[in-house]
Every structure is written in structure tokens, then in C-alpha cells.
Motif scaffolding. Structure first.
Motif, PDB file in Angstrom:
ATOM      1  N   UNK A  36       0.790  -1.336   0.076  1.00 10.23           N
ATOM      2  CA  UNK A  36       0.826  -0.265  -0.063  1.00 10.23           C
ATOM      3  C   UNK A  36       0.799   1.047   0.054  1.00 10.23           C
ATOM      4  N   UNK A  37       1.971   1.068   0.633  1.00  6.96           N
ATOM      5  CA  UNK A  37       2.741   2.388   0.519  1.00  6.96           C
ATOM      6  C   UNK A  37       3.463   2.590  -0.718  1.00  6.96           C
ATOM      7  N   UNK A  38       3.575   1.757  -1.512  1.00  6.11           N
ATOM      8  CA  UNK A  38       4.089   2.337  -2.709  1.00  6.11           C
ATOM      9  C   UNK A  38       2.851   2.143  -3.573  1.00  6.11           C
ATOM     10  N   UNK A  39       1.795   1.584  -3.391  1.00  7.13           N
ATOM     11  CA  UNK A  39       0.687   2.332  -4.449  1.00  7.13           C
ATOM     12  C   UNK A  39       0.248   3.692  -4.255  1.00  7.13           C
ATOM     13  N   UNK A  40       0.127   4.149  -3.585  1.00 12.30           N
ATOM     14  CA  UNK A  40      -0.238   5.013  -2.369  1.00 12.30           C
ATOM     15  C   UNK A  40       1.269   6.313  -2.287  1.00 12.30           C
ATOM     16  N   UNK A  41       1.804   5.549  -2.636  1.00 12.35           N
ATOM     17  CA  UNK A  41       2.806   6.736  -2.856  1.00 12.35           C
ATOM     18  C   UNK A  41       2.735   8.578  -3.555  1.00 12.35           C
ATOM     19  N   UNK A  42       3.340   9.128  -2.759  1.00 17.08           N
ATOM     20  CA  UNK A  42       2.578  10.631  -3.662  1.00 17.08           C
ATOM     21  C   UNK A  42       3.273  10.617  -4.721  1.00 17.08           C
ATOM     22  N   UNK A  44       4.312   8.053  -7.535  1.00 16.73           N
ATOM     23  CA  UNK A  44       3.802   6.861  -7.638  1.00 16.73           C
ATOM     24  C   UNK A  44       1.830   8.129  -8.152  1.00 16.73           C
ATOM     25  N   UNK A  45       1.326   8.636  -7.201  1.00 13.99           N
ATOM     26  CA  UNK A  45      -0.222   8.965  -7.300  1.00 13.99           C
ATOM     27  C   UNK A  45       0.558  10.095  -8.140  1.00 13.99           C
ATOM     28  N   UNK A  46       0.937  11.103  -8.466  1.00 10.50           N
ATOM     29  CA  UNK A  46       1.551  12.754  -9.076  1.00 10.50           C
ATOM     30  C   UNK A  46       1.718  11.738 -11.021  1.00 10.50           C
ATOM     31  N   UNK A  47       1.639  10.501 -10.632  1.00 14.50           N
ATOM     32  CA  UNK A  47       2.654  10.365 -12.045  1.00 14.50           C
ATOM     33  C   UNK A  47       4.133  10.252 -12.410  1.00 14.50           C
ATOM     34  N   UNK A  48       5.002  10.874 -11.341  1.00  9.71           N
ATOM     35  CA  UNK A  48       6.501  11.428 -11.628  1.00  9.71           C
ATOM     36  C   UNK A  48       7.113   9.479 -11.811  1.00  9.71           C
ATOM     37  N   UNK A  49       6.592   8.816 -11.070  1.00 12.25           N
ATOM     38  CA  UNK A  49       6.886   7.295 -11.636  1.00 12.25           C
ATOM     39  C   UNK A  49       6.482   6.982 -12.954  1.00 12.25           C
ATOM     40  N   UNK A  50       6.829   7.192 -13.608  1.00 14.39           N
ATOM     41  CA  UNK A  50       6.109   6.424 -15.691  1.00 14.39           C
ATOM     42  C   UNK A  50       5.461   4.967 -15.318  1.00 14.39           C
ATOM     43  N   UNK A  51       6.877   4.321 -15.136  1.00 14.91           N
ATOM     44  CA  UNK A  51       6.287   2.878 -15.271  1.00 14.91           C
ATOM     45  C   UNK A  51       5.582   2.313 -14.493  1.00 14.91           C
ATOM     46  N   UNK A  52       5.152   2.807 -12.966  1.00 16.56           N
ATOM     47  CA  UNK A  52       4.544   2.685 -12.019  1.00 16.56           C
ATOM     48  C   UNK A  52       3.098   1.714 -12.045  1.00 16.56           C
ATOM     49  N   UNK A  53       2.511   2.201 -13.093  1.00 18.24           N
ATOM     50  CA  UNK A  53       0.802   2.185 -13.529  1.00 18.24           C
ATOM     51  C   UNK A  53       1.134   0.308 -12.922  1.00 18.24           C
ATOM     52  N   UNK A  54       1.494  -0.573 -14.176  1.00 21.14           N
ATOM     53  CA  UNK A  54       1.493  -1.420 -14.255  1.00 21.14           C
ATOM     54  C   UNK A  54       1.907  -2.301 -12.656  1.00 21.14           C
ATOM     55  N   UNK A  55       2.859  -1.667 -12.084  1.00 24.81           N
ATOM     56  CA  UNK A  55       3.221  -2.668 -10.712  1.00 24.81           C
ATOM     57  C   UNK A  55       2.139  -2.352  -9.798  1.00 24.81           C
ATOM     58  N   UNK A 150       5.282   8.270   4.125  1.00 24.21           N
ATOM     59  CA  UNK A 150       4.665   6.939   4.767  1.00 24.21           C
ATOM     60  C   UNK A 150       3.078   7.687   4.780  1.00 24.21           C
ATOM     61  N   UNK A 151       2.379   6.946   3.284  1.00 22.30           N
ATOM     62  CA  UNK A 151       1.418   7.989   3.152  1.00 22.30           C
ATOM     63  C   UNK A 151       0.256   7.532   4.114  1.00 22.30           C
ATOM     64  N   UNK A 152      -0.044   8.597   4.241  1.00 17.48           N
ATOM     65  CA  UNK A 152      -1.143   7.893   4.831  1.00 17.48           C
ATOM     66  C   UNK A 152      -2.573   7.608   4.998  1.00 17.48           C
ATOM     67  N   UNK A 153      -2.768   7.478   3.403  1.00 16.74           N
ATOM     68  CA  UNK A 153      -3.712   6.418   2.736  1.00 16.74           C
ATOM     69  C   UNK A 153      -3.300   4.913   3.214  1.00 16.74           C
ATOM     70  N   UNK A 154      -2.445   4.389   3.189  1.00 20.15           N
ATOM     71  CA  UNK A 154      -1.549   3.655   3.183  1.00 20.15           C
ATOM     72  C   UNK A 154      -1.802   2.721   4.448  1.00 20.15           C
TER      73      UNK A 154
END
Length: 641
Positions: A36-42, A44-55, A150-154
């Protein structure tokens, strides 16, 4: 002393029973939080990590799997703990404690363990999340390491999800106690055991189901998607009756072997084992199925990871390739410039391929007419392209015959039947061809509309191509580099040297290799986490089962010591019984996985046994280590030893 203090004292006094449950739950929380901490990482959420969508999608699916699995695991553990404490609850009821007070006590105990598991799991998740981010960042080839966050959502999702899970399981357990009578609670540990009896028919059914499931798994490859559910059903049903019925029949057979049965402590060990396996049949069944799932899934993921390079090379045998439409047309990409650029970067050519062909409609077995096309080439060109490729044998084709070459290996799946008739029409003239079947594994890179190669006799090829206008002919250029994995940057530089308007025509295997390696590595990383979670939970089930019978076993062993049995002899009996409880699921699960590996080998036409053997060996070593820890804890709690 209030109820909270009493609950805390009970947990401290019975910590040996709860430790495996606590560690397994904490590990589940840790993995869930890290995902969850990766899924809700800022980033990843803001699209700064381009290849993260599949992960992100894969980790979200794993989170759902963890919650579902944790639900059943916690439910099983709750009822296992409840069984060991029914006599205690009966005594508390006799001393005047009401059922609501007992339920209140249980609520405090379960929630204390749950909150502690959540706290420790989240703490460990935060501690290891940086390493997790580093691993994923390296696999995704990010420009800079993924920063710690430490994403609050996770955090909220983990706390609320697992708190609701523990609360629901506590309510289930409270309802079970609330419906029980005092006399039933007091006599729960003293219920007489009937001698285990095996049904010959159900024993035969176990053999039939396992034999049928194994036979289908061993022989099938064409209809695996159709037969998968029947194979799973037969194997699971056979495993259930193997432990509930066939195991009793086997032990009865051992008891009839007087030379073995009456040898030293075997009489006691085998007699007790008959009851042990019968009492633990369902647990052994569940753990065996889980072991098979772990081994099959882990082995498949590992085979995919290790074989990704081979599959890529089979599909795209040339490191660099491009095609040119028409003979004598103005050249797009100059092959001499490609070779010069490679030489300038110090890359040596292993093989160079130039093939002229034409695309023709082709009907595959079971497909619609003319819904696919193939590149028609000569026998000589195919054999030159196949030089140095292990899986591609030279072809010898008679006039009027042809062979279909497909770049993917598909086991026994037939796309082109031997002896079938096909017709090629070129510029108004027709050539009937008798197909000599199919070969699999690519010899050139097929990128456009062509699904494969149609290879014909050299003389017939010359006649056919003579009827084709030059502008319809296709020229293929392919370059295979020596040690191509070491020249990823070189190939990238060569591609950049090509004019931008022609760059789309140039295909490089290395561009696919990067994404393929990334995908397989991420799958392996995520699979390892989930598989290890399943392993810890399945081994913990055996731990729970042993400690639910600890008090009863202690009474039996003390009685044996009173009639003259020594402590080393009792320890030998315990080692045999505990060892079999941990060994049997490994053996059965490994057998199931071995036949699953055979199905995978049939499907992919590759050797998976070295990979499968490694996975099974690692699992067996981990299970043996868990057995040693459990035996030590079990011996430490035996009052008589």
C-alpha cells in the motif's frame, strides 16, 4: 484485577500458543502495508514514476489476495485457540463468570493480539519499506531512488482493514462460546476417541482421483485451459481422501507388519500416529493444498523469470532488424551504416541475415479463411537464418510442399496439420501446396502483419517470386550481436544514429528486453513476498494444531514414563510424530507441484525441472527449519520432559 489485566495475564501465560499466530499476522500486515505504501506513494499518485502503473495494479491485486487469505487464516487460528480453552471457560463459568463476561474477556485478548500485530506489522513495514522502494526503483530503472514516505492512505487502509478483520473473527469466536453448554466446555478435552477406520471405497476413490489428476496433468498440453479445473478438482478431492481415509489404511497396514510394528517404540509411535493423522487430517489436507499452491506458483514465476531471455530470443532471433518494401526502391535504412556504427562501438556481429519474400494469405488450422498472412521465403534462406540456432533444424522441402514456421513454442498445439492442402495465389497464378506440418521457434523477427513463415522449395520459390512485382517484394535485414545483453547502450546509440523519420522502421530486441526483464523481475519480487506469506501461514497451522493437543499429549507421555519408558524414547516418538506432520504436506505438495511442472513443460516445450527442483528444495529447507523451531518450543512446554 480487571478484565483487561486478566486478558493480558492470559496472553502472557499462553504466549507459546499465540506466538506463531502473532508473527504470521504481523507479517501479513507488514506486506500489506509495504504494498500500500507504494500504491499511495506521492510520486506514484502524481505520475512522477512513469513505469509504476502496471506495478500498482499488481500490488493492489495482491493486497486483495492477502486480505482474503488472512481472513481464513485468522478464522482458523481463532477456532484452534478456542478449542484449547474450552475447559478453562467452563471452569470460569462454574466460578460464576457469565457468558457475557467470558465474551468480554475473549474480546480483550483477541483485540490485544490484533492491535499488537497491526502495530508491529506497520512498524516493520515502515522499517523495510525503504528497501522495498529501492528494489522496485532499481527494477523500474528510475532516475533517482524512490524516496521514503509514509502515505496516510496506506496507513489508514492497513489499520482499518486488519482491525475490522480481527474484530470480525473475535465476534465469530464469541458466538461459538456463547452457544456452548458448561458441561460441553468442561468435557471438550475429554471426548473419547474412536479407533480410526478407513473406508475401502473412499481409499480407492483417493487413489483414482489422484491417479486421474496426475495422468491428465502429465499428458495434456493442448486442452490445458479446458482440463485445468477438472485436474484441480480431482487432485484436491484425492488429497482430502488421502489424509482422511488412505492414511488410516496405510497405518493399519503398518500395524499388520509385526516385524516393524513390535520393534522397540514403533508400537507406541504408530498407534498414536493413527489417531494423530486422523485428528489432523483436515489440517494436513489444507496445508498440503497450500504447499502445492506455493510450490506451483513460485515455480511458475521462477521459470518465467529465468526463461524470459530465452523466450525473447526465440521470438526475436535478431538483435537489430528492419524491412524494406520493394526491390530497387530508394533505400531507407542503409545496412552498411548500421554495421559501421556497431563496429565503431566495439560490437561484433555474430550473424547477418538478408531475406527477400512476399506476404501471402494463409489459413491456420481451426481459423477463418485468409484471416492471417505469412511471409513466403525459400528453403535456402530459412536454413541460412537458422544457422547457429539450437531449436531450428535445417529443412528439406520437396517441390509442391511447404512448411509453416511459427515463432512461438506451443507444446503440442497444431496450427498447421501435416498433409493438409493450402493454395498460394500470386499475380493471378495459383500454386497448390501440401503442408509438411509446422516448426516452432523464430529464425527472423516477425513484426508486421505476418504471423509466421511459409517455407517452400527453392525452385518453386524462384517461380513464385518471378510472378511478383518488385514493389510487392519485402527485403528483411537482420543483425545478431555476440553477447547482445552487454551491448544495450550500443544498440541504443545505433538506433539514435538513424534519421528520426526512419527510426520507426528499425526494431531492436534490447528495447523489448528492458521491459521484459523489468516485468519478470517485478513479478518475481511480488511473488516471493506472497509465497513466503502463504508459507508462514501454512506452517503456523501445523504449529497451532500441535499446541492445541499439548496438554493431552503431556498426560499420555507422563503415563508412558510411569510404566518404564525413558525420556530419550519419548523424545524419539515425538520427533517421529511431529516430523511426519511437517513432512507429509511437503511430500504431497511437492508431488502435486511436480505434475504441474510437467504440464508447464508440455505447454512451453522447455525443461523446467532444474527450476522446479530448486524451488521445492528451498521450500523443504524452510519447512525443516520451521519444524526445528516448533519441536524446540513443543519440547520446552512438555512438563514431563
Amino acid at each position: 484485577m480487571n478484565f483487561r489485566q486478566l486478558a493480558l495475564k492470559n496472553i502472557q501465560g499462553n504466549w507459546h500458543r499465540y506466538v506463531a499466530f502473532f508473527l504470521s499476522s504481523a507479517f501479513s500486515v507488514m506486506v500489506f502495508y509495504m504494498f500500500g505504501s507504494f500504491i499511495y506513494h506521492p510520486d506514484v499518485v502524481n505520475g512522477h514514476i512513469i513505469a509504476a502503473s502496471l506495478v500498482k495494479q499488481g500490488l493492489a491485486a495482491c493486497q486483495v489476495l492477502i486480505v482474503v487469505f488472512s481472513f481464513f487464516f485468522v478464522l482458523y487460528a481463532s477456532f484452534a485457540f478456542l478449542k484449547t480453552r474450552k475447559k478453562e471457560f467452563g471452569l470460569l463459568t462454574l466460578f460464576g463468570m457469565t457468558r457475557s463476561q467470558i465474551c468480554r474477556l475473549m474480546f480483550y485478548e483477541q483485540m490485544m493480539i490484533g492491535l499488537l500485530s497491526i502495530g508491529v506489522g506497520i512498524g516493520a513495514g515502515m522499517l523495510f519499506s525503504k528497501l522495498f522502494f529501492l528494489a522496485i526503483g532499481r527494477l523500474l530503472q528510475t532516475d533517482s531512488p524512490i524516496r521514503f514516505a509514509v502515505p496516510p492512505q496506506a496507513l489508514l487502509q492497513t489499520v482499518v482493514g486488519f482491525l475490522a478483520l480481527f474484530l470480525a473473527m473475535t465476534l465469530f469466536a464469541m458466538l461459538s462460546v456463547g452457544r456452548s453448554q458448561i458441561i460441553a466446555l468442561l468435557r471438550a478435552a475429554k471426548q473419547p476417541k474412536k479407533p480410526p477406520v478407513a473406508s475401502p471405497w473412499l481409499t480407492a476413490l483417493a487413489v483414482f482421483c489422484l491417479g486421474s489428476g496426475y495422468y491428465l496433468a502429465f499428458t495434456t498440453s493442448k486442452l490445458i485451459m479446458v482440463l485445468m479445473l477438472p485436474i484441480i478438482f480431482l487432485t484436491v478431492l484425492g488429497t482430502y481422501f488421502l489424509f482422511t481415509q488412505a492414511s488410516v489404511a496405510i497405518i493399519r497396514r503398518l500395524q499388520s507388519m509385526t516385524g516393524l510394528y513390535y520393534n522397540r517404540t514403533n508400537l507406541i509411535a504408530i498407534s498414536q500416529l493413527a489417531f494423530k493423522i486422523k485428528d489432523n487430517a483436515r489440517t494436513l489436507f489444507v496445508v498440503s493444498v497450500l504447499s502445492a499452491v506455493i510450490l506451483t506458483a513460485s515455480g511458475t514465476i521462477y521459470v518465467y523469470y529465468k526463461n524470459a531471455d530465452n523466450q525473447l530470443v526465440e521470438q526475436f532471433p535478431n538483435t537489430i532488424s528492419f524491412t524494406e518494401q520493394g526491390l530497387g526502391a530508394s533505400k531507407g535504412i542503409d545496412p552498411d551504416k548500421i554495421k559501421a556504427a556497431l563496429a565503431a562501438e566495439g560490437a561484433s556481429l555474430k550473424k547477418e541475415v538478408k531475406i527477400t519474400g512476399v506476404q501471402v494469405p494463409l489459413k491456420l488450422h481451426g481459423s477463418r479463411v485468409s484471416d492471417t498472412t505469412a511471409l513466403l521465403i525459400s528453403e535456402a534462406d530459412y536454413n541460412r537464418a537458422a544457422e547457429g540456432i539450437e531449436y531450428a533444424a535445417p529443412l528439406q522441402i520437396r517441390p509442391g510442399h511447404a512448411v509453416f514456421s511459427y515463432p512461438y513454442r506451443m507444446g503440442d498445439v497444431v496450427l498447421m496439420e501435416k498433409g493438409s492442402q493450402r493454395t498460394v495465389q500470386l499475380n493471378g497464378q495459383t500454386w497448390p501446396l501440401e503442408m509438411d506440418g509446422q516448426v516452432t521457434g523464430g529464425v527472423i523477427n516477425l513484426l508486421d502483419e505476418a504471423i509466421g513463415l511459409l517455407v517452400v522449395n527453392d525452385g518453386e520459390y524462384a517461380s513464385m517470386m518471378g510472378k511478383v512485382p518488385d514493389d510487392r517484394k519485402i527485403v528483411y535485414y537482420g543483425f545478431e550481436l555476440d553477447r547482445w545483453q552487454d551491448h544495450l547502450d550500443t544498440v541504443a546509440k545505433v538506433k539514435k544514429s538513424v534519421p528520426e523519420e526512419q527510426r520507426k522502421q528499425l526494431f531492436t530486441r534490447t528495447s523489448v528486453y528492458a521491459s521484459s526483464k523489468q516485468s519478470s523481475s517485478l513479478t518475481l519480487l511480488i511473488g516471493l513476498f506472497v509465497s513466503f506469506l502463504f508459507f508462514v501461514a501454512s506452517a503456523s497451522m501445523l504449529y497451532f494444531k500441535l499446541f492445541t493437543e499439548l496438554q493431552e499429549d503431556d498426560h499420555q507421555y507422563r503415563a508412558l514414563m510411569r510404566i518404564g519408558m525413558s525420556v530419550p524414547e519419548i523424545r524419539r516418538i515425538i520427533n517421529v510424530q511431529i516430523g511426519l506432520l511437517f513432512l507429509l504436506p511437503v511430500v504431497v505438495g511437492a508431488a502435486h507441484a511436480a505434475f504441474a511442472y510437467k504440464t508447464l513443460a508440455n505447454l512451453l516445450s522447455i525443461n523446467v525441472w532444474s527450476y522446479g527442483t530448486l524451488v521445492i528444495s528451498i521450500f523443504a529447507v524452510l519447512q525443516f527449519g520451521y519444524f526445528l523451531l516448533t519441536r524446540r518450543a513443543y519440547m520446552g512446554q512438555m512438563k514431563s520432559l
